[in-house]
Structure formats: C-alpha cells, structure tokens
Design an enzyme around this catalytic site. Structure first.
Site, PDB file in Angstrom:
ATOM      1  N   HIS A  59      10.418  41.163 -11.927  1.00  0.00           N
ATOM      2  CA  HIS A  59      10.780  40.289 -10.816  1.00  0.00           C
ATOM      3  C   HIS A  59       9.546  39.767 -10.084  1.00  0.00           C
ATOM      4  O   HIS A  59       9.403  38.572  -9.815  1.00  0.00           O
ATOM      5  CB  HIS A  59      11.682  41.084  -9.861  1.00  0.00           C
ATOM      6  CG  HIS A  59      12.070  40.315  -8.644  1.00  0.00           C
ATOM      7  ND1 HIS A  59      11.377  40.420  -7.467  1.00  0.00           N
ATOM      8  CD2 HIS A  59      13.045  39.414  -8.435  1.00  0.00           C
ATOM      9  CE1 HIS A  59      11.932  39.619  -6.575  1.00  0.00           C
ATOM     10  NE2 HIS A  59      12.949  39.001  -7.136  1.00  0.00           N
ATOM     11  N   ARG A  89     -16.340   8.062   7.285  1.00  0.00           N
ATOM     12  CA  ARG A  89     -16.436   8.129   8.753  1.00  0.00           C
ATOM     13  C   ARG A  89     -17.910   8.233   9.116  1.00  0.00           C
ATOM     14  O   ARG A  89     -18.476   9.318   9.086  1.00  0.00           O
ATOM     15  CB  ARG A  89     -15.664   9.340   9.278  1.00  0.00           C
ATOM     16  CG  ARG A  89     -14.160   9.251   9.152  1.00  0.00           C
ATOM     17  CD  ARG A  89     -13.524  10.540   9.663  1.00  0.00           C
ATOM     18  NE  ARG A  89     -12.095  10.442   9.883  1.00  0.00           N
ATOM     19  CZ  ARG A  89     -11.167  10.948   9.058  1.00  0.00           C
ATOM     20  NH1 ARG A  89     -11.532  11.551   7.947  1.00  0.00           N
ATOM     21  NH2 ARG A  89      -9.877  10.850   9.370  1.00  0.00           N
ATOM     22  N   ARG A 113     -16.412   2.737   7.537  1.00  0.00           N
ATOM     23  CA  ARG A 113     -15.845   2.438   8.853  1.00  0.00           C
ATOM     24  C   ARG A 113     -16.944   2.473   9.910  1.00  0.00           C
ATOM     25  O   ARG A 113     -17.748   3.401   9.946  1.00  0.00           O
ATOM     26  CB  ARG A 113     -14.778   3.469   9.207  1.00  0.00           C
ATOM     27  CG  ARG A 113     -14.158   3.192  10.565  1.00  0.00           C
ATOM     28  CD  ARG A 113     -13.058   4.167  10.882  1.00  0.00           C
ATOM     29  NE  ARG A 113     -13.572   5.471  11.233  1.00  0.00           N
ATOM     30  CZ  ARG A 113     -12.791   6.512  11.535  1.00  0.00           C
ATOM     31  NH1 ARG A 113     -11.478   6.375  11.502  1.00  0.00           N
ATOM     32  NH2 ARG A 113     -13.312   7.664  11.853  1.00  0.00           N
ATOM     33  N   GLU A 130      -3.850   1.146  13.159  1.00  0.00           N
ATOM     34  CA  GLU A 130      -3.561   2.474  13.697  1.00  0.00           C
ATOM     35  C   GLU A 130      -3.062   2.424  15.132  1.00  0.00           C
ATOM     36  O   GLU A 130      -2.891   3.444  15.780  1.00  0.00           O
ATOM     37  CB  GLU A 130      -4.773   3.403  13.546  1.00  0.00           C
ATOM     38  CG  GLU A 130      -6.073   2.823  14.033  1.00  0.00           C
ATOM     39  CD  GLU A 130      -7.288   3.715  13.739  1.00  0.00           C
ATOM     40  OE1 GLU A 130      -7.110   4.882  13.368  1.00  0.00           O
ATOM     41  OE2 GLU A 130      -8.407   3.216  13.899  1.00  0.00           O
ATOM     42  N   SER A 167      -6.178  -0.935   6.424  1.00  0.00           N
ATOM     43  CA  SER A 167      -6.061   0.450   6.003  1.00  0.00           C
ATOM     44  C   SER A 167      -5.306   1.183   7.101  1.00  0.00           C
ATOM     45  O   SER A 167      -5.717   1.154   8.268  1.00  0.00           O
ATOM     46  CB  SER A 167      -7.440   1.065   5.808  1.00  0.00           C
ATOM     47  OG  SER A 167      -7.300   2.431   5.496  1.00  0.00           O
ATOM     48  N   GLY A 179      -4.416   3.850   9.418  1.00  0.00           N
ATOM     49  CA  GLY A 179      -4.922   5.109   9.985  1.00  0.00           C
ATOM     50  C   GLY A 179      -3.706   5.843  10.534  1.00  0.00           C
ATOM     51  O   GLY A 179      -3.393   5.776  11.721  1.00  0.00           O
ATOM     52  N   THR A 180      -3.029   6.504   9.653  1.00  0.00           N
ATOM     53  CA  THR A 180      -1.722   7.073  10.049  1.00  0.00           C
ATOM     54  C   THR A 180      -1.851   8.286  10.974  1.00  0.00           C
ATOM     55  O   THR A 180      -0.866   8.698  11.569  1.00  0.00           O
ATOM     56  CB  THR A 180      -0.896   7.454   8.810  1.00  0.00           C
ATOM     57  OG1 THR A 180      -1.771   8.061   7.861  1.00  0.00           O
ATOM     58  CG2 THR A 180      -0.233   6.242   8.202  1.00  0.00           C
ATOM     59  N   ASN A 181      -3.075   8.815  11.105  1.00  0.00           N
ATOM     60  CA  ASN A 181      -3.234   9.892  12.097  1.00  0.00           C
ATOM     61  C   ASN A 181      -3.030   9.302  13.486  1.00  0.00           C
ATOM     62  O   ASN A 181      -2.209   9.780  14.278  1.00  0.00           O
ATOM     63  CB  ASN A 181      -4.628  10.521  12.008  1.00  0.00           C
ATOM     64  CG  ASN A 181      -4.932  11.048  10.618  1.00  0.00           C
ATOM     65  OD1 ASN A 181      -4.017  11.406   9.890  1.00  0.00           O
ATOM     66  ND2 ASN A 181      -6.200  11.102  10.251  1.00  0.00           N
ATOM     67  N   ASP A 182      -3.792   8.252  13.768  1.00  0.00           N
ATOM     68  CA  ASP A 182      -3.636   7.621  15.080  1.00  0.00           C
ATOM     69  C   ASP A 182      -2.311   6.873  15.190  1.00  0.00           C
ATOM     70  O   ASP A 182      -1.680   6.877  16.245  1.00  0.00           O
ATOM     71  CB  ASP A 182      -4.798   6.652  15.341  1.00  0.00           C
ATOM     72  CG  ASP A 182      -6.002   7.388  15.908  1.00  0.00           C
ATOM     73  OD1 ASP A 182      -5.810   8.167  16.857  1.00  0.00           O
ATOM     74  OD2 ASP A 182      -7.125   7.207  15.390  1.00  0.00           O
ATOM     75  N   CYS A 201      -5.563   5.711   4.898  1.00  0.00           N
ATOM     76  CA  CYS A 201      -6.653   6.698   4.884  1.00  0.00           C
ATOM     77  C   CYS A 201      -6.396   7.842   5.853  1.00  0.00           C
ATOM     78  O   CYS A 201      -7.236   8.714   6.019  1.00  0.00           O
ATOM     79  CB  CYS A 201      -7.987   6.034   5.161  1.00  0.00           C
ATOM     80  SG  CYS A 201      -8.084   5.298   6.798  1.00  0.00           S
TER      81      CYS A 201
END
Ligand code: PEP
Ligand code: MG
Length: 916
Positions: free
Chosen positions: A470, A593, A649, A783, A802, A804-807, A870
């Site tokens: 198991h 960055r 950037r 973003e 691009s 910036g899905t964080n912001d 990104c």
C-alpha cells in the site's frame, strides 16, 4: 417492480455499453473493476463468473438513507442463480458450496480505500461440506477464519487488532511465526475464537446465513464510499464525490488450496522505471490480501516459472494480450487454484512519473500509440515530479562515508526527501500542516487510514512490505519519495523512536531518504535539482509536445492570429538563468526584471547615489557608472538566447526599495546621537530625511513603473541605451539579438505616448552610432485593469502586450499580493469562497475576462500584436490552458517550470485542436 437494471452479469457488458453509451460510461456504471472483469470475459481471458451491482445502486442506496433501491436485491439474487449455474455450485449448499467475494470498485481506482470481503458463503455447515469435497480441512478453516476476521472488521466494524491478538496468541502457543505453519486443528480453533470475538464485541453471533452475509457485505461496501479515508483520498486525487462505488460479487477461487495454488499481483511493465518487463510478486498457498498487505515475504514473479511453469506461461500470454487490448500498461491480480489460472482484475497500472514518461515514449516508438497519445498520457504534475530534488552527489558520498546510513529498503517511489520523523499519520499531518515542518512518516507498514499523513509528508519509510504494498502504490501515485520494507528498522511506538543497525533515531529528529535507491540516512543531506538533459525520454516527449504546439492550424482563431499552439518562454534575469531556460526548452525570455541587477553588492551604492541625487547631472553621472554593468548583463542574455526574443522590462519597483528602511535608519541615527558619534551622522540624517520624503502609504500603487519613467526619465533612458548598445555589440559579434523593451504598469495610453517615442529615439540613435540594424519592439505590460479596459488605445502605441497577472490579479480583486495569502486567502479557498488561489491560477471569469478582452481589442487595432503572460500564472497548467484559448502567442514562467509548461501547452493544443 421497477424495470431499472441495477445488476449486470459477467456476460452483459454489451448491454451495459448500450445503456451507458461509451466505454467511459460502462466504467462509470460498473466501476473500473467490474467493467474490466466483464471486458476480460468478452475477450476470453479466464475470469471467475461474477455479477456487478452498479454505482447507480450505490448512489440510490446512500441517497435513500442506506436502503437498497426497489428490486435491486431481487435482481442480485437472480444474478447469483446465474453464477451458480455457470459454476455448477450452489450458494449455501453444504454438498457443493459456492463461495463469493464482495469487492468494491469505483470508476477511478482508489487502491485499498474501500472495502472487500472474501469467502462469503462459508458457515459451520458449508465448511464441513467443503472439507469433504476438498479433503483439505486446513484450507477450509483457513478460509473460514479469514471470512470471520474480514467480515468482523469490515462489515461489523470490529477493530481488526482484536483478531490479530488472538492469531498471535495461537501462533505463540504453537511456537510458530508464519500463518502457514498453523495446522488444520489450530485454524479450527481460531475459527471458534474469532466467533467469540464477534460475540464479545457485538453481542450477537457471526451470521451463518450466506445470503445475510452477502447482503450485509454489500451494504458495507456501499457505505465505505463515504468513510473518511475514501473521502480524503478523493479530495487529494481530484475524484468527484458523486460517482459511487459498484459492488462485484465474484466466485471465489482459492490461492490457498495447497502448494499448487497461489496468488499474486503484477504489472506488464516496471511501474518504477518503466522498463518493458513483467514486474510483480506472488505467494504460493495464499490469498490475495497476504500479498498486498506485505504480511508474508513474496517471490518475484519470474520465479513462478520454476514452480508452476504452465500457469506462468499462460499468465505471460494473458498479460501481453491485456496490454495489447488496452494499449496501456496493466496492473493485474491473479490466482492459481490447483494449477488453474484465473484473472481477478486488470486496470491501467499506476506508475512513477519516470515510468509514465518512459512507457509513453516506448509505446509511441513501438508504434503502439501515437505521439499525441504519448504526450497526453503524461501529466504536467508528473513532469514536475521529475524535476524534483535529488541529493547532491558529494554530500551524499560524505554521509555514506560518515556512516550516516542507518537503513536500506525497497526503492518504492523516487526522489530525495529530508524531514523530521514521526511515527503515526495524525502526528505527521499535524506537524506538517500546523507546525510547517518537513516531515518523514515512519510506519511498520501503511494502511488506507494513513493516507492523510502520507500526503502531508515529504517522504515515507516503512519497515515491512514490498514494491506493491500500500505504501509503495500510494507514494508513487502522489510522487512522494518512499522507501518500504527496510526490515532492519525496529519501531518502538512507546519510546517514540526507531532503532536500526544500532542507530537510534528519536521522533522529531532529521533523516534523509532516497526513494530512488531505497537508502535512509540520519541527518540532513543537501539536495539539488535534477538535470533535465540526462532524462532523455522526457526530453523526447517534450520535443513531441513542442511539435504539437508548432503545427500551423491547430488553433482555431480569428484571421491573422497565431494558429499554432503556445510557445513557452522564460522569466530570467541573469545570463545563467537564460542558459538554463534555453536548455529547458524556452523559446524566448518573456520577462527580465532589470531592477534585480541593481541589488548586486557593488552596484547598490551607485544606485542609491543615483536615487538621492539632487540634480539631473548628478543622477546621470551615477547612471553612467551603472550603464556598463547593465550592458554586459544584457549582452549575456542576448548571447544565451541567440535567435530568440528577449523581453527586457524597464525599472518597475518604487525607489525606496533600493534604500534602507526608515526604521533601520532611525534606529541608527538615534544610537549615534545617544553615543555622541559625529562621524557620518549628518549623512545618515540626510538619508533618513530622503527616505521619509519618499514614503508612500500604498507603495504598490505609488510612484513606480511607467510613472517613475515619466517623473525621473534618466533611469530608463540609461536602460534603453544599455539594451541597444548590448544588442548592437552582439549583432556585430554575429549573434542574433532580438530585443523587446517592456514598459511596466501602464494605465493610460497617454503615459505611453509620453514615454515610448523618447525611448525609440534613443534606440535609433544607438543603432546609428553603432552602424547596425536589427529588429526590435516596444511594448507594455497589461497589469492595471484600466489598461485592459482600454487595450485598443494602448495597442495603437504598444507593439506587444504581456499580462502581468500578479499585479493584474492584485488590482482586479483589490487584494494585496503581499498580504492576502497570509491573512485571508487560505480561508477563502478552504471555505470555497474562491475555487482556487487566484495568485496561483488565473481567475478566468474576472481577471481572465479582462485578458480575453485585451487580446481581442488589442488585435482589432494591431492584428499582429504579440501577446504573452509573465505573471506567476505562466507556469500553472490550468492558466496555460486558458492562455491558449484566448489566443496568446506564448506563456513565460520560471526556467524550472518551462518543461511543465511545454507539456501543458501541448495538452491545451490537443484538447482544443482544430485539426481533429
Ligand atoms: C506581474 O505583475 O505579474 C509581473 C510579472 O510583474 P511583477 O511581479 O514584477 O510586479
Ligand atoms: Mg507587475
């Protein structure tokens, strides 16, 4: 009477298919086990006659307050008659008794999670009858005692330790250690004692009526769908709760009928390495649970050729037939009763990530399956596992030399793990989840009740059990490094410690496990990320994944949009990251960055001088010192990515991030004042003043990104010069540099209108100075929600977007990306207020909607607009699928996630393929 069909006989798979509409439907209706038993019957593989009570019946039973739906039991009794006819035996008839097993079987396999009862139909009378027929009293009473123990624990809920204690006592009295050393009279004695246990624990006798046994066992299996361990398992394995389990009532065949009988489990390929070889184990004179539980030591399957050659040959042929039929590696269970082979189960075998890749690639190379199928058979999570850490060779060698190794066992699930040891699942889970510790769970063996601890652990070590125990099966499935059967390990639950080869390790102390070699060490061993280059099968599979994405026309998109699948680029700040990204298969850099370069020790004082400069001249002077550094960084990036685009950037964070914090400075100033230190005090005070003047209540929404470029243009002017000088220098060296300059945090097109043309001018000037010409782009991050809402305007200026899905997530939800996870997001996900953490996986209906809109409106203005992502989401398989569907060109993620993203991109391309 209801005309609903609740029960299917072994030869009714076609009817099931007709009703359910597809093979997947049959699996849903009859469960995986029932469906495959019926399928094996259809293709003439020897399967003992059986019938299946459907998952629909289970769901109706559970919905009905634990009552069988109308007519289900009558249909079951009719089916039992048909099985009696097929076997020429009769249930409950002492003269020729039929015995059956009652086995659970859901659509998805959930090994060991739900219940099974064997030998149903035995009672005092049929047992005596069977003794007469078989002339083997030992065998019959062995089967009977197993029934009482299993029925007692599974159906009547008696703790199985009650039975184990009695068994141990009897063995002790006889002075034997193995169950097989017990004689008929001992087993008969055991039956009587087990019956007493039932009476003592439940207050009633073990039921003698076979029909009653079958009915209660069926109810127990239905109910086991909802026991905690099954619910936990489903949650971890993402299996829906409403599938229900089927019940399979199968004719018993006996592996414990003597030394020409046996039972075993096997995989058609090695589930650990993927090698094309039969892999498994068997035991003579034993019933199935002896193998799976690892109670007795099994023999490797090839050895069966020596003792039961005919059955072995037939077994090899059947396993091959099954693999050919299903076109997948099979995991089978079989029993040999007096030399006659019976198959009891087949299913697609669970395997390690390494084996999954090898088997998929081998099968495609054998022209068994297509390359597309091979790619779809490996999950992004499995690729992730293959990039998991391994021990560093020299520290591992040192640990060995220093005698740190305390145990060796079976290498059940690969990967290195370091953690503090705990001896039970609850403590392991608590220490991992509440104390945040890295945990290694150590047990004699594991049972389905231990799964929560196994899932919380970094690694698992057991002292008993083999490669199909198991612990091994579950660990492999979830990619947890695991060593089993380390028999030198003695666990002392009272003292909370283990002892092995003279070494004592106490609970809470550190150990290191290598699930790939089966070795265990005291203390911590340093780990390293594995090298992708050495994993040739994975490299091959990922090349196929790239080929799938590169096919023109695979994506159904509006005119002029990219019709290939997604490319995978990487977020890389330094040349060494870019090199790794390239070896991992990145086709560009989606985010460098630049400010990270400012933090390097020798540069930071210059950066600070630049920030604190009082005049533009002073600032430019400091920037001129920084320029050569930036230029050489960029040269390294272009060189590493020769021929691929590199998005750089411009500076993004607020400037105070480069200065000491106000608190620190204040403390230093006060200390100096109190101590009367004059030297340097004035400078510190001035610095404190500047830091105070830059203070913002909400710096994430303050002076940063493009705003900084407008207020303090000198920095980005230097950066653009450095980028273009670097690109020009590389170009002159014959390297194909493709710079793309990215401006962060745009919210209004006028910001871009203000900044971009000035920067383009610098770019052109540099190219003229250097007398070279090359392609370049200027674009922006999307973003800020306003940028998404006005994407059409912005695309009039920007040549690429691009996300910036964080912001963008932060600002769309209004959740601080630095604090939300710590403060409330975990609760939100637990309480199902949000389906997932939106900082990990794109919130498709909110943030995703803004993205979708941006692509459409942007491309309406600029048809060839290049669009990527990104933010952290660029490496998340679900988000990658979403990016594919909205028509992006690429996703960009950290170099380590590039291989996972390549596979996820191919999965998305196949799922929505316009070429099907
Ligand atoms: C983003 O916001 O998604 C992004 C990539 O930028 P950063 O994380 O540097 O703000
Ligand atoms: Mg950002």
């Amino acid at each position: 009477m209801s005309d609903k069909k609740w029960v299917y006989l072994f030869n009714e798979v076609e009817e099931a298919e007709k009703y359910a509409g597809s093979w997947d439907g049959v699996r849903g209706l009859m469960g995986g086990k029932g469906a495959n038993l019926a399928e094996m019957t259809r293709i003439d593989v020897p399967v003992p006659p059986f019938f299946t009570i459907t998952t629909e019946a289970c769901n109706a039973y559970l919905a009905n307050g634990n009552k069988f739906p109308e007519d289900m039991w009558e249909q079951s009794l009719d089916a039992l008659k048909a099985v009696e006819k097929a076997t020429d035996k009769k249930f409950g008839d002492p003269k020729n008794p039929l015995l059956v097993s009652c086995r659970s079987g859901a659509k998805m396999s959930m090994p060991g999670m739900m219940d099974t009862v064997l030998n149903i139909g035995l009672n005092d009378e049929t047992a005596e009858g069977m003794v007469k027929i078989t002339e083997n009293e030992r065998f019959v009473y062995d089967a009977y005692r197993r029934l009482i123990a299993m029925f007692g624990s599974v159906v009547l809920g008696i703790n199985d330790e009650n039975f184990e204690e009695v068994l141990d006592e009897v063995k002790k009295e006889k002075g034997v250690t193995a169950d097989t050393d017990l004689e008929a009279s001992d087993l008969k004695d055991l039956v009587a004692k087990f019956k007493e246990v039932v009476k003592r624990e439940k207050g009633f006798d073990f039921p003698q009526d076979p029909i009653e046994q079958m009915r209660l066992a069926t109810e127990a299996v239905f109910s086991s769908w909802n026991v905690k361990r099954a619910v936990d398992y489903r949650k971890a394995a993402n299996i829906p709760d409403d599938l229900g389990t089927a019940v399979n009532i199968c004719t018993m065949v006996f592996g414990n009928a003597g030394w020409e009988s046996g039972t075993g489990v096997a995989f058609t390929r090695n589930p650990s390495t993927g090698e094309k070889e039969l892999f498994g184990e068997y035991l003579l004179n034993a019933q199935g649970e002896d193998v799976v539980a690892g109670i007795r030591n099994t023999e490797p399957i090839v050895k069966m050729n020596e003792v039961l050659p005919e059955a072995y040959k037939q077994f090899v042929d059947i396993t091959q037939k099954l693999e050919n039929h299903y076109k997948e590696m099979q995991d089978v269970e079989f029993t040999i009763e007096n030399k006659r082979l019976w198959m009891l189960q087949t299913r697609n075998g669970k395997r390690t990530a390494k084996a999954a890749v090898k088997i998929a690639v081998d099968m495609a190379n054998e022209d068994f399956i297509t390359k597309e199928e091979a790619v779809s058979r490996v999950s992004p999570e499995q690729v992730d596992t293959l990039l998991h850490p391994q021990f560093l060779a020299d520290t591992l060698a040192k640990a060995k030399k220093d005698g740190k190794q305390f145990a060796t066992g079976v290498n059940a699930s690969p990967g290195a793990a370091v953690g503090q040891i705990y001896f039970d699942a609850d403590t392991a889970e608590r220490m991992a989840n509440e104390e945040g510790q890295d945990v290694i769970m150590v047990r004699p063996f594991t049972k389905p009740d231990d799964v929560h601890g196994m899932l919380a652990a970094q690694g698992i070590l057991t002292s008993e059990g083999g490669a199909t125990s198991h612990a091994a099966v579950v660990a492999r499935q979830f990619g947890v490094p695991c060593v089993v059967g380390a028999s030198m390990v003695r666990i002392d639950q009272e003292k909370r410690q283990l002892e092995a080869n003279g070494v004592i390790v106490k609970e809470g102390e550190w150990v290191s496990l290598d699930g790939g070699t089966g070795e265990a060490f005291v203390g911590k061993i340093d780990m390293t990320a594995p090298s992708l280059e050495e994993q040739t099968d994975l490299m091959t599979l990922l090349t196929w994944a790239d080929d799938i994405c590169a096919q023109e026309g695979i994506r159904d998109v509006p005119e002029g949009w990219p019709t290939t699948g997604l490319q995978v680029w990487a977020n890389a700040d330094y040349p060494k990251d870019a090199q790794r990204a390239r070896t991992y298969g990145a086709k560009g850099i989606g985010l460098c960055r630049t400010e990270h370069m400012f933090f390097e020790q020798e540069r930071l004082p210059v950066v600070q001088r630049m920030i604190l400069a009082e005049t533009s001249e002073e600032r430019v002077e400091a920037l001129n010192e920084l320029l050569p550094h930036q230029r050489s960084d960029f040269e390294g990036l272009f060189e590493a990515m020769d021929g691929y685009p590199v998005i750089i950037r411009l500076i993004d964070p607020p400037l105070h991030e480069f200065l000491p914090s106000e608190e620190t400075l204040l403390e230093e100033v006060i200390t100096m004042r109190v101590k009367g230190e004059k030297k340097g005090l004035a400078e510190k005070e001035a610095l404190l003043e500047s830091v105070r003047s830059m203070h913002e209540s909400n710096p994430m929404m303050g002076l940063r990104g493009i705003r900084l470029s407008i207020v303090m243009p000198e920095i980005v002017e230097m950066q653009v010069r450095a980028i273009f000088e670097a690109a020009a220098n590389m170009k002159l060296k014959g390297i194909d540099a493709k710079p793309e300059v990215m401006i962060p945090l745009t919210g209004h097109v006028n910001e871009l209108n203000h900044v971009q043309p000035r920067l383009v001018k610098i770019a052109k000037a540099v190219m003229e100075e250097k007398k070279v010409d090359f392609e370049y782009k200027f674009g922006t991050m999307i973003e800020i929600p306003r940028a998404a809402l006005t994407a059409g305007d912005i695309a009039g200026v920007a040549e690429f977007f691009s996300f910036g899905t964080n912001d963008l997530t932060q600002m769309t939800f209004g959740y601080s990306r630095d604090d939300a996870e710590r403060n409330f997001l975990v609760t939100y996900v637990e309480e199902e207020i949000l389906p997932k953490n939106p900082f990990q996986s794109v919130d498709t209906s909110g943030v995703g909607r803004l993205m979708d809109m941006s692509v459409k409106e942007g491309r309406a203005v600029r048809n060839d607009l290049e669009v990527g992502i990104c933010g952290e989401h660029g490496g998340d398989p679900a988000s990658i699928e979403f990016c594919h569907t909205i028509g992006q060109n690429y996703v960009s993620c950290s170099p380590f996630r590039v291989p996972v993203a390549r596979l996820a991109a191919a999965h998305a391309a196949l799922k929505y393929s316009a070429l099907k």
